[in-house]
Design a protein around this motif. Structure first.
Motif, mmCIF file in Angstrom:
data_model
loop_
_atom_site.group_PDB
_atom_site.id
_atom_site.type_symbol
_atom_site.label_atom_id
_atom_site.label_comp_id
_atom_site.label_asym_id
_atom_site.label_seq_id
_atom_site.Cartn_x
_atom_site.Cartn_y
_atom_site.Cartn_z
ATOM 1 N N ASP A 56 0.797 -1.225 -0.002
ATOM 2 C CA ASP A 56 -0.043 0.040 -0.060
ATOM 3 C C ASP A 56 0.779 1.053 0.146
ATOM 4 N N TYR A 57 2.224 1.274 0.597
ATOM 5 C CA TYR A 57 2.842 2.301 0.922
ATOM 6 C C TYR A 57 3.581 2.673 -0.431
ATOM 7 N N ARG A 58 4.002 1.359 -0.918
ATOM 8 C CA ARG A 58 4.637 1.466 -2.218
ATOM 9 C C ARG A 58 3.732 2.287 -3.551
ATOM 10 N N ARG A 59 2.648 1.830 -3.656
ATOM 11 C CA ARG A 59 1.596 2.398 -4.439
ATOM 12 C C ARG A 59 1.248 4.010 -4.154
ATOM 13 N N LEU A 60 1.293 4.286 -2.888
ATOM 14 C CA LEU A 60 1.256 5.679 -2.673
ATOM 15 C C LEU A 60 2.416 6.500 -3.018
ATOM 16 N N SER A 61 3.603 6.064 -2.777
ATOM 17 C CA SER A 61 4.692 6.723 -2.973
ATOM 18 C C SER A 61 5.067 6.598 -4.383
ATOM 19 N N LYS A 62 4.745 5.727 -5.018
ATOM 20 C CA LYS A 62 4.899 5.887 -6.782
ATOM 21 C C LYS A 62 3.916 6.699 -7.296
ATOM 22 N N SER A 63 2.822 6.985 -6.729
ATOM 23 C CA SER A 63 1.561 7.812 -7.249
ATOM 24 C C SER A 63 2.015 9.099 -6.934
ATOM 25 N N THR A 64 2.574 9.536 -5.694
ATOM 26 C CA THR A 64 2.784 10.883 -5.327
ATOM 27 C C THR A 64 4.244 11.369 -5.812
ATOM 28 N N LEU A 65 5.087 10.091 -6.112
ATOM 29 C CA LEU A 65 6.751 10.448 -6.218
ATOM 30 C C LEU A 65 7.201 11.238 -5.126
ATOM 31 N N LEU A 66 6.926 10.679 -3.838
ATOM 32 C CA LEU A 66 7.259 11.279 -2.525
ATOM 33 C C LEU A 66 7.523 10.076 -1.497
ATOM 34 N N ASP A 67 8.547 10.093 -1.048
ATOM 35 C CA ASP A 67 8.966 9.097 0.237
ATOM 36 C C ASP A 67 9.083 9.896 1.741
ATOM 37 N N VAL A 68 8.850 9.188 2.624
ATOM 38 C CA VAL A 68 8.956 9.413 3.986
ATOM 39 C C VAL A 68 10.292 8.952 4.473
ATOM 40 N N SER A 69 10.403 9.391 5.873
ATOM 41 C CA SER A 69 11.598 9.120 6.564
ATOM 42 C C SER A 69 11.272 7.923 7.035
ATOM 43 N N GLU A 70 12.421 7.137 7.729
ATOM 44 C CA GLU A 70 12.143 5.728 8.207
ATOM 45 C C GLU A 70 11.419 5.929 9.458
ATOM 46 N N GLY A 71 11.455 6.894 10.271
ATOM 47 C CA GLY A 71 10.675 6.860 11.438
ATOM 48 C C GLY A 71 9.150 6.983 10.960
ATOM 49 N N GLU A 72 8.768 7.873 9.977
ATOM 50 C CA GLU A 72 7.593 7.869 9.434
ATOM 51 C C GLU A 72 7.018 6.816 8.840
ATOM 52 N N LEU A 73 7.885 6.066 8.226
ATOM 53 C CA LEU A 73 7.337 4.840 7.404
ATOM 54 C C LEU A 73 6.775 3.811 8.542
ATOM 55 N N TRP A 74 7.677 3.489 9.677
ATOM 56 C CA TRP A 74 7.169 2.639 10.515
ATOM 57 C C TRP A 74 6.311 2.976 11.459
ATOM 58 N N SER A 75 6.017 4.187 11.927
ATOM 59 C CA SER A 75 5.306 4.451 12.874
ATOM 60 C C SER A 75 3.815 4.810 12.200
ATOM 61 N N GLN A 76 3.911 5.152 11.033
ATOM 62 C CA GLN A 76 2.805 5.947 10.453
ATOM 63 C C GLN A 76 2.049 4.950 9.217
ATOM 64 N N PHE A 77 2.963 4.062 8.906
ATOM 65 C CA PHE A 77 2.275 3.336 7.681
ATOM 66 C C PHE A 77 2.593 1.848 8.022
ATOM 67 N N LEU A 78 3.675 1.287 8.551
ATOM 68 C CA LEU A 78 3.822 -0.364 8.633
ATOM 69 C C LEU A 78 3.566 -0.836 9.771
ATOM 70 N N LEU A 79 3.490 0.082 11.152
ATOM 71 C CA LEU A 79 3.536 -0.608 12.348
ATOM 72 C C LEU A 79 2.633 0.632 13.085
ATOM 73 N N PRO A 80 1.796 1.025 12.414
ATOM 74 C CA PRO A 80 0.974 2.306 13.350
ATOM 75 C C PRO A 80 0.165 1.686 14.620
ATOM 76 N N ASP A 81 -0.157 0.420 14.730
ATOM 77 C CA ASP A 81 -0.642 -0.328 15.695
ATOM 78 C C ASP A 81 0.085 -0.698 17.068
ATOM 79 N N TYR A 82 1.342 -0.248 16.964
ATOM 80 C CA TYR A 82 2.309 -0.430 18.146
ATOM 81 C C TYR A 82 2.800 0.806 18.591
ATOM 82 N N GLU A 83 3.396 0.653 19.855
ATOM 83 C CA GLU A 83 3.629 2.134 20.502
ATOM 84 C C GLU A 83 4.750 2.833 19.670
#
Length: 243
Positions: A56-83
């Motif tokens: 899902d994140y890959r599709r978003l980043s490819k459509s917007t041509l924008l990437d996020v930082s590692e911290g944002e990737l994990w806390s907001q996209f990949l593991l938002p249900d963890y602390e």
């Protein structure tokens, strides 16, 4: 007639390095990721969820041509249900483990020698790469003894821009101090690497023929023709004589 190329930029994944499947290495990475986040989920449930969220994140980043930082990737996209604070703090290590779960990344056999020789021949070298890692590529460059060879390293996770947005190429040229027409780019992707390089006005685009990339690249309806196609990095030495 070929332009007067002074600077050569490289992609990294499937260009300078390839992925080798190593199941023991993959298993260790997955176990390490599970231990780091102290999960109660099963292996299969966790990695199925991560794969879906990653796609899902890959599709978003490819459509917007924008990437996020590692911290944002994990806390907001990949593991938002963890602390979130723990996930954010451990994001660089999580990124390494996530990438390792694909396999072991190794340099092409002729990568180091070719880069060192191009540097000796008087070319300014740099990297422009779409990647979620902020530290792994710089660490690899240092470990391979190539830190002195690359004048600038532009990573989408650091600058937010993604190929094929021409702005990431323009940024690299400003950082390295060479006009676009005097730059070449070496990459493996037959669409975004060629499209972005040409849209940015680079003097030359060289595509390395990588079967894994061609197999993964779905038809887009776009056709882009590089200036040269090579099968080994050492073929660059035939294209770029000593300056």
């Amino acid at each position: 007639m070929n332009p007067d190329i002074r600077t050569i930029f490289f992609d990294v994944g499937n260009t300078l390095r390839i992925v080798q499947k190593d199941q023991a290495f993959i298993d260790a990475a997955e176990a390490g990721l599970m231990e780091l986040i102290q999960t109660n989920e099963t292996h299969d449930a966790l990695f199925a969820k991560l794969e879906q969220r990653w796609n899902d994140y890959r599709r978003l980043s490819k459509s917007t041509l924008l990437d996020v930082s590692e911290g944002e990737l994990w806390s907001q996209f990949l593991l938002p249900d963890y602390e979130p604070n723990s996930i954010y703090a451990n994001a660089p290590r999580l990124t390494r483990l996530w990438r390792d779960h694909d396999g072991r990344r190794v340099a092409r056999p002729d990568a180091v020698d070719t880069i060192q020789e191009l540097c000796r021949r008087g070319y300014t070298l740099g990297i422009i790469a779409n990647t979620v890692t902020e530290t792994e590529i710089p660490d690899w460059i240092a470990d391979a003894g190539l830190a002195a060879c690359f004048k600038t390293v532009i990573l989408s996770s650091k600058v937010r821009l993604r190929k094929p947005d021409p702005e990431i190429y323009h940024l690299a040229c400003r950082c390295i101090g060479t006009p676009e027409g005097a730059c070449a780019y070496v990459g493996d992707n037959p669409v975004r690497d060629v499209e972005g390089t040409q849209a940015a006005g680079f003097g030359m685009m060289i595509r390395i023929d990588e079967p894994d990339t061609l197999n993964m690249e779905k038809a887009t309806g776009k056709e882009f023709t590089p200036d040269h196609v090579i099968t080994r990095l050492s073929e660059l030495l035939d294209l770029f004589p000593a300056r």
